[in-house]
Every structure is written in structure tokens, then in C-alpha cells.
Design a protein around this motif. Structure first.
Motif, PDB file in Angstrom:
ATOM      1  N   ASP A  74      11.119   6.256 -11.224  1.00 15.74           N
ATOM      2  CA  ASP A  74      11.423   6.125  -9.788  1.00 15.74           C
ATOM      3  C   ASP A  74      10.301   5.391  -9.058  1.00 15.74           C
ATOM      4  N   LYS A  75       9.063   5.719  -9.427  1.00 11.17           N
ATOM      5  CA  LYS A  75       7.903   5.081  -8.792  1.00 11.17           C
ATOM      6  C   LYS A  75       7.866   3.583  -9.105  1.00 11.17           C
ATOM      7  N   LYS A 107      10.087  10.659 -12.818  1.00  8.01           N
ATOM      8  CA  LYS A 107       9.260  10.400 -11.629  1.00  8.01           C
ATOM      9  C   LYS A 107       8.560   9.052 -11.733  1.00  8.01           C
TER      10      LYS A 107
END
Length: 278
Positions: free
Chosen positions: A123-124, A120
Motif C-alpha cells: 500500500d505504501k 502495508k
């Protein structure tokens, strides 16, 4: 701040660093207790046996300072387990840190399980850098911390507090039943909501005090370590600051273990003695 290695298991978020550190803490405490009691001797006790005997007398002193020792004797084993677990756990994050860096979500796996906190974050970072569409993901990096004090996590600190909360109220309901329920309506019945809030406050402060102190200490250590990136002056300040702060953190960790066990015995004594009919 480094990320925690969190995986999904059975629909739950499992922090592997906490699982690892709980196992390490329990193993250290078990080995210490085993070595201290392996060759017990009255005439020529070893250093570890002397230390364990001193710890037992110390916990007995805590109990006797809060309640009648005869009533508190059943809690001696609990107090010993708590103070040894907290003392070791509070100090585990001080001597070293284990951090692994991830650049690619494909490699962010443990035992075949995806480390969701890393994927996550990657991806950020890719989205923020605008590299998702170009496929240039080399600059994104996420550090994962595997070694820290287990009590620096709110789940562990509050878990211990909830365990003590349930035990004290169970003891109150079973060994001091009449006065346990009566005290919620004292000195007047309309004090019932206030007395309930008092119990919830005890639970929150018991756990969050432990978490806040240990977590803040480890955060400051990571900040001091980053001073080394400022050059020679920063490196010298980092080393000196680390020596001073680690020494102070040992004091804080020890005091927090003492306070947690002391409050535990106070809560037991309140359930057993404060509301007794005299």
C-alpha cells in the motif's frame, strides 16, 4: 532490507520467520543431543559423544571460573542448553537465505492469514508511486525473508536475557535472601536507585549485545550480496567478501554464544556469592 512475514493472531503481531527459525534451531539441537547420547560408550565413544563431552567440560569450566562448582552444578544443564541453542541459532542465517517476493496483496497470505507487513508495504509503495488510483500495481514488489538467525531478532535476544534475569533474581531471593535485598542499599541507602539502574543495565546489555552482533553480521552479508549487481567486478568482490565475512561471522557467532553463557554464570554467581556474609 527484506520484510518479515508478520501476521495478526489473537491481537498479537506474530513473526512467522522467527517461529520457523526457533523450531529449526530447537530441532537441530535436539537431534544433535539425541545422536550424541544414543549409543554411549566408555571404551569406544563416537565423534558426537566426544563433542558433547567436550562441550559439557567446557561449560563446567565456565561455571568453575565464576563460582564454586558445587554451587554452580545445578546450572550445568541450563548452560549446555544455552550454548548449544545460541551456537546453532547464531550460525543459521549464514549458509542460505529464503526470500519470497509479493506483487499483489491478495496473494500475501499464509494459512489463510494476511501477511500484514507485506500488505502495508505494498500500500505504501502504491501510494508513493501514485498508482493507487490507476490500478497499475505490477511494479510494486515486496521481498519477505523467511530464513535468518533467530538471535538476529531483538525479541528473541531480549527474551533470553529476560529469562536469565528472572532466574538469577529468583535464585538470589530464594537462596541468598538476606544479602540479596541488603545489597541494594550498599554501601549506603541512597545508592538504592543506582543499584536498581545497574540491574536494568545488565538486562539490556545482555540481550542487546547478542542481537546487535548477529543482526549486524547478517545485514552486512545482504549488502555484500548486492555487489553482484554491479557487474563482473562486483560479482568477484561479492564472492570474495562473502567468503571472508562468513568466516568472520562464524567466529562472531561462536564468541557471542560464549559471552552470553559466561555472563549468565557471572550473574548467577553474583547472586549466590558476592553478597554472602563471610
Amino acid at each position: 532490507m527484506h520484510k518479515s512475514p508478520i501476521i495478526m493472531l489473537g491481537g498479537l503481531h506474530i513473526d512467522l520467520s522467527i517461529v520457523l527459525m526457533l523450531l529449526v534451531t530447537c530441532t537441530i539441537v535436539f537431534v544433535l543431543a539425541l545422536l550424541a547420547t544414543r549409543n554411549l560408550s566408555v571404551e569406544n565413544p563416537g565423534k558426537l559423544q566426544n563433542f558433547l563431552e567436550w562441550a559439557i567440560e567446557f561449560v563446567q569450566g565456565l561455571i568453575s571460573s565464576t563460582m564454586d562448582l558445587k554451587k554452580g552444578k545445578p546450572f550445568l544443564s541450563l548452560g549446555m542448553a544455552l550454548i548449544m541453542f545460541l551456537f546453532v541459532g547464531n550460525l543459521l542465517g549464514l549458509p542460505l537465505g529464503i526470500v519470497t517476493d509479493y506483487h499483489d496483496a491478495e496473494h500475501a497470505k499464509v494459512f489463510g492469514k494476511e501477511i500484514v507487513s507485506v500488505t502495508k508495504e505494498l500500500d505504501k509503495l502504491h501510494a508513493e508511486a501514485g498508482t493507487v488510483n490507476t490500478g497499475s500495481h505490477e511494479e510494486a514488489e515486496v521481498g519477505v525473508a523467511w530464513w535468518k538467525s533467530p538471535t538476529a531478532d531483538p525479541a528473541v535476544a531480549m527474551g533470553l536475557a529476560v529469562m536469565i534475569f528472572l532466574m538469577t533474581h529468583f535464585v538470589g531471593m530464594t537462596r541468598n535472601t538476606k544479602n540479596y535485598f541488603k545489597h541494594y542499599f550498599e554501601p549506603y541507602p541512597f545508592f538504592f536507585p543506582i543499584n536498581l539502574i545497574e540491574q536494568v543495565s545488565k538486562l539490556l546489555t545482555h540481550g542487546m549485545r547478542l542481537f546487535g552482533n548477529i543482526f549486524a553480521g547478517e545485514v552486512l552479508i545482504s549488502v555484500i550480496l548486492k555487489l553482484a549487481a554491479l557487474g563482473v567486478g562486483g560479482w568477484i568482490a561479492s564472492v570474495l567478501g562473502l567468503i571472508v565475512w562468513q568466516g568472520f561471522s562464524i567466529f562472531i557467532g561462536t564468541i557471542q554464544a560464549f559471552i552470553f553463557v559466561m555472563l549468565t554464570m557471572v550473574y548467577f554467581s553474583q547472586m549466590l556469592e558476592t553478597h554472602d556474609e563471610h
